[in-house]
Enzyme design. Structure first.
Site, PDB file in Angstrom:
ATOM      1  CG  ASP A 121     -32.370  -4.142   4.598  1.00 45.88           C
ATOM      2  OD1 ASP A 121     -31.410  -4.731   4.051  1.00 45.88           O
ATOM      3  OD2 ASP A 121     -32.446  -2.904   4.693  1.00 45.88           O
ATOM      4  CB  SER A 136     -30.058   2.643   1.047  1.00 44.41           C
ATOM      5  OG  SER A 136     -28.934   1.855   0.778  1.00 44.41           O
ATOM      6  CG  HIS A 143     -31.304  -2.519   1.090  1.00 38.04           C
ATOM      7  ND1 HIS A 143     -31.311  -1.883   2.311  1.00 38.04           N
ATOM      8  CD2 HIS A 143     -30.665  -1.674   0.234  1.00 38.04           C
ATOM      9  CE1 HIS A 143     -30.708  -0.715   2.207  1.00 38.04           C
ATOM     10  NE2 HIS A 143     -30.310  -0.552   0.963  1.00 38.04           N
TER      11      HIS A 143
END
Length: 374
Positions: free
Chosen positions: A319, A154, A352
């Site tokens: 995601d 991320s 995610h």
């Protein structure tokens, strides 16, 4: 048979930097500290170090536990340790709490030496480039010139990517996981709604709530609840909660009726008790600002031309916040520059948050890549 063990009991360390630090914004910090943890042993050549960059709400506590009765291992404990993908029998792993954080590194809740009060609203905005710059200074303080790898998921993946641009000769491998070269307008919108929830909380006091002895808890709760919705996939939410009622029957009220509501409120309350609102604002803003292609008229291939590292890029099918298409943008730009790139697009149901999960296929890919790199 590979023996899988924990790194055991670990302790945070602190590095102090007395030289002024000029940030990308032009603001200057007169002195600053970074809190970090290390796992494994640095070899004699100081060539086996791996830096782990954390995401928005992460910390330096990446693996192990702080004491025998500690019920919470580091946030990526499943990835780091003897025999694990980031194998501490081979590598010296470093986790850092970024500048502007709220877990020991200099940030908004730290004391401003000029006033003797918390920095609060006066703490400058920080960027991904600033974090990479300070991480490099920490590595230098530890005597490490060349990193075997920089790893992150991320926002951490953005830092790993930026390392290869700011310090192309200091990182040999970059593992960019569940990341993107910049935020979409939709992602920026989620961040702005979360920030407004905090800023409009009556207890925010323009960022100087420390002096009032309060916390903008309501805003933080809402920000975290919104975030959790985006971190999970619809399938994951459906499988975990569906439309299950908490009490088994409808009460016809605005209290908690569904299990999903209970989960979101729990996560919001927990986060509001642990995280600093000013740090949250700055972390999300750093996400918004990051775009290495800006200086190249939006041309990502031109922006990544200076990278020299080898890359492992990983995305997850579910995601929707940092979709596989965004990872493929990075891969294409690197291939345009004839860089050595391994790409894996993994089927995963967790959304995610999949980059944090203990998935055998995912972990096998990371392990194989680092074994080959070694």
């Amino acid at each position: 048979m590979r023996e899988i063990l924990s790194v055991g009991i670990v302790a945070p360390q602190s590095a102090h930097f007395s030289e002024p630090l000029t940030l990308k914004s032009g603001a200057t910090l007169p002195a600053w500290d970074l809190v970090y943890e290390t796992y494994g042993t640095l070899d004699a050549e100081k060539s086996n170090a791996i830096l782990v960059c954390h995401a928005l709400s992460g910390t330096h506590h990446v693996a192990g536990r702080h004491h025998e009765s500690d019920t919470h291992a580091g946030w990526w404990d499943n990835m780091i340790g003897p025999g694990k993908p980031l194998d501490t029998n081979k590598y010296f792993v470093i986790g850092v709490n970024n500048l502007g954080g709220c877990h020991g590194s200099t940030g908004p809740s730290s004391t401003n030496p000029e006033t003797g009060k918390p920095w609060g609203s006066n703490f400058p905005l920080v960027t991904v480039e600033d974090w990479v710059k300070t991480q490099a200074q920490l590595a230098s303080k530890l005597g490490i010139h060349s990193l075997a790898a920089v790893v992150g998921g991320s926002l951490g993946g953005m830092q790993a990517l930026q390392w290869t641009l700011t310090y192309p000769d200091r990182v040999r491998n970059a593992l960019v996981i569940a990341a993107a070269p910049n935020l979409t307008a939709q992602n920026m919108a989620f961040n702005e709604v979360a920030r407004q929830a905090i800023i409009t909380d009556p207890e925010f006091h323009n960022g100087d709530y420390y002096e009032h002895g309060v916390v903008p808890r309501r805003g933080l709760r809402i920000a975290r609840m919104l975030g959790h919705i985006t971190y999970l996939s619809d399938d994951a939410m459906g499988a975990k909660f569906g439309r299950k009622l908490r009490s088994g029957e409808i009460k016809y009220s605005f209290d908690v009726e569904f299990e999903m509501e209970s989960y979101l409120r729990y996560q919001g309350d927990k986060f509001a008790g642990e995280f600093d609102a000013n740090t949250y604002l700055r972390m999300t803003r750093a996400l918004d600002y990051y775009d290495p292609a800006t200086a190249f008229d939006g041309n990502l291939s031109a922006a990544l031309a200076q990278a020299r590292a080898n890359f492992l890029v990983i995305s997850f099918t579910s995601d929707w916040r940092f979709s596989p298409a965004r990872s493929r943008e990075i891969v294409k730009a690197l291939l345009d520059n004839e860089r050595d790139v391994t790409y894996a697009e993994l089927t995963a149901a967790h959304g995610h948050d999949a980059f944090l999960m203990e998935d055998p296929h995912y972990h096998a890919i990371v392990r194989a890549y680092l074994e080959n790199a070694a």
